[in-house]
Design an enzyme around this catalytic site. Structure first.
Site, PDB file in Angstrom:
ATOM      1  N   LYS A 176     -28.697  30.761 -26.631  1.00  0.00           N
ATOM      2  CA  LYS A 176     -27.693  29.806 -26.949  1.00  0.00           C
ATOM      3  C   LYS A 176     -26.679  30.576 -28.370  1.00  0.00           C
ATOM      4  O   LYS A 176     -27.403  30.591 -29.190  1.00  0.00           O
ATOM      5  CB  LYS A 176     -27.917  28.288 -27.263  1.00  0.00           C
ATOM      6  CG  LYS A 176     -28.785  27.615 -26.124  1.00  0.00           C
ATOM      7  CD  LYS A 176     -29.053  26.256 -26.518  1.00  0.00           C
ATOM      8  CE  LYS A 176     -30.271  26.235 -27.521  1.00  0.00           C
ATOM      9  NZ  LYS A 176     -30.707  24.969 -27.850  1.00  0.00           N
ATOM     10  N   THR A 208     -21.980  17.584 -34.426  1.00  0.00           N
ATOM     11  CA  THR A 208     -23.015  18.400 -33.551  1.00  0.00           C
ATOM     12  C   THR A 208     -24.556  17.976 -33.562  1.00  0.00           C
ATOM     13  O   THR A 208     -25.263  18.802 -32.859  1.00  0.00           O
ATOM     14  CB  THR A 208     -22.646  20.027 -33.555  1.00  0.00           C
ATOM     15  OG1 THR A 208     -22.959  20.177 -35.095  1.00  0.00           O
ATOM     16  CG2 THR A 208     -21.150  20.357 -33.241  1.00  0.00           C
ATOM     17  N   GLY A 210     -27.900  16.864 -32.645  1.00  0.00           N
ATOM     18  CA  GLY A 210     -28.426  16.854 -31.156  1.00  0.00           C
ATOM     19  C   GLY A 210     -27.895  17.643 -30.135  1.00  0.00           C
ATOM     20  O   GLY A 210     -28.376  17.281 -29.018  1.00  0.00           O
ATOM     21  N   THR A 211     -26.958  18.751 -30.502  1.00  0.00           N
ATOM     22  CA  THR A 211     -26.705  19.546 -29.330  1.00  0.00           C
ATOM     23  C   THR A 211     -27.764  20.107 -28.670  1.00  0.00           C
ATOM     24  O   THR A 211     -27.819  20.351 -27.254  1.00  0.00           O
ATOM     25  CB  THR A 211     -25.623  20.413 -29.724  1.00  0.00           C
ATOM     26  OG1 THR A 211     -25.993  20.999 -30.906  1.00  0.00           O
ATOM     27  CG2 THR A 211     -24.222  19.666 -30.259  1.00  0.00           C
ATOM     28  N   GLY A 212     -28.504  20.717 -29.485  1.00  0.00           N
ATOM     29  CA  GLY A 212     -29.801  21.388 -28.611  1.00  0.00           C
ATOM     30  C   GLY A 212     -30.824  20.519 -27.704  1.00  0.00           C
ATOM     31  O   GLY A 212     -30.978  20.890 -26.743  1.00  0.00           O
ATOM     32  N   CYS A 213     -31.022  19.324 -28.179  1.00  0.00           N
ATOM     33  CA  CYS A 213     -31.803  18.392 -27.502  1.00  0.00           C
ATOM     34  C   CYS A 213     -30.992  17.982 -26.192  1.00  0.00           C
ATOM     35  O   CYS A 213     -31.396  17.843 -24.984  1.00  0.00           O
ATOM     36  CB  CYS A 213     -31.966  17.127 -28.355  1.00  0.00           C
ATOM     37  SG  CYS A 213     -33.071  17.257 -29.887  1.00  0.00           S
TER      38      CYS A 213
END
Length: 278
Positions: A176, A208, A210-213
């Site tokens: 990412k 942003t 929590g974007t990865g989760c």
């Protein structure tokens, strides 16, 4: 009765609702899969940072997993925050036996920068869980921690991706690129043979959390529904981009994304295939 697919998230909590278990379950619901959860750590956090962490005893983690796998076996599993080597060994035993599609989000830091995993646990991650993963979804800092490679351009992204797949044993990796500079946000998928890039507009916002989760949960949901890896990543990319564009402007710090942003207007994602082994 409809063919209902289920997905399981194994992760820590976020009482403010933006990341962790809460974000995963919201995403599963929006992607129309039945969401289940196993908690690894109870985290007192909000948009300003992490205030306290309580890790679940490994014996109770095992009991939670036994409850799930003895009843509603998920079509796909994702992991997020896993704090200790003992937890990783416990989870790995269930994944190895079930051979279920597994997406690993190697959560090492909260958005605030608070460490969620010690150095010993990072090594254990590579030993016990990466080899079982159908897909690993690191951001740039996480990929640097996993590989020891400084990542600053497309070439270094590809070098790190190849290491995670060829040396550590993951079936595929999604690198990412959100931490890179530029007007667009590009991610790179490597399946051991070919690279594919997924690019969408970049939005300048502090919201942003929590974007990865959210991204990895959306991919997990699509894999649970039988989508190909490439389709799942493209859908997940659009989903998380929408959630950032239409963020909710909540909190005093890095606010949460909007898990129903995709209902407002979908952001186009450009997909490019790069054939051949690099």
């Amino acid at each position: 009765m409809p063919d209902v697919r289920s997905a399981l998230t194994i992760a820590g909590t976020d009482p403010s609702g933006g990341a962790g278990i809460q974000a995963d379950l919201k995403t599963f619901q929006e992607r129309e899969v039945y969401g289940m959860s196993v908690i690894t750590s109870l985290v007192a956090q909000n948009t300003t940072g992490v205030q306290a962490i309580h890790h679940i005893p490994v014996a109770f983690l095992e009991q939670q997993l036994t409850s799930i796998f003895s009843d509603i076996v998920p079509a796909a599993v994702k992991t997020g925050m896993i704090a200790s080597e003992e937890m990783m060994r416990c989870i790995a035993a269930f994944l190895a036996e079930s051979k279920i599609t597994y997406v690993m989000d190697p959560v090492m830091y909260a958005k605030s920068g608070h460490a969620l995993m010690g150095e010993d646990s990072r090594e254990a991650l590579k030993t016990y869980l990466v080899p079982l993963a159908s897909l690993v979804t690191p951001n740039i800092p996480e990929a640097e921690e996993l590989t020891g490679i400084q990542i600053y351009d497309e070439a270094s992204i590809k070098t790190a991706a190849k290491m995670i797949v060829r040396e550590y044993g993951a079936k595929a990796v999604l690198m990412k690129g959100g931490h890179m500079e530029g007007t667009s946000a590009a991610d790179w998928l490597y399946d051991g043979e070919n690279f594919a890039s997924y690019t969408a507009d970049r939005f300048q916002t502090r919201h942003t959390h929590g974007t990865g989760c959210t991204y990895s949960a959306a991919i997990t949901a699509e894999l649970a529904k039988g989508k190909s890896l490439q389709e799942a990543v493209k859908i997940g990319k659009a989903f998380v981009t929408d959630s950032i564009r239409y963020s909710l402007q909540l909190g005093k710090g890095n606010g949460p994304t909007n898990h129903w942003g995709h209902r407002l207007k979908s952001i186009p994602v450009q997909e490019e295939q790069h054939n051949g082994i690099y």
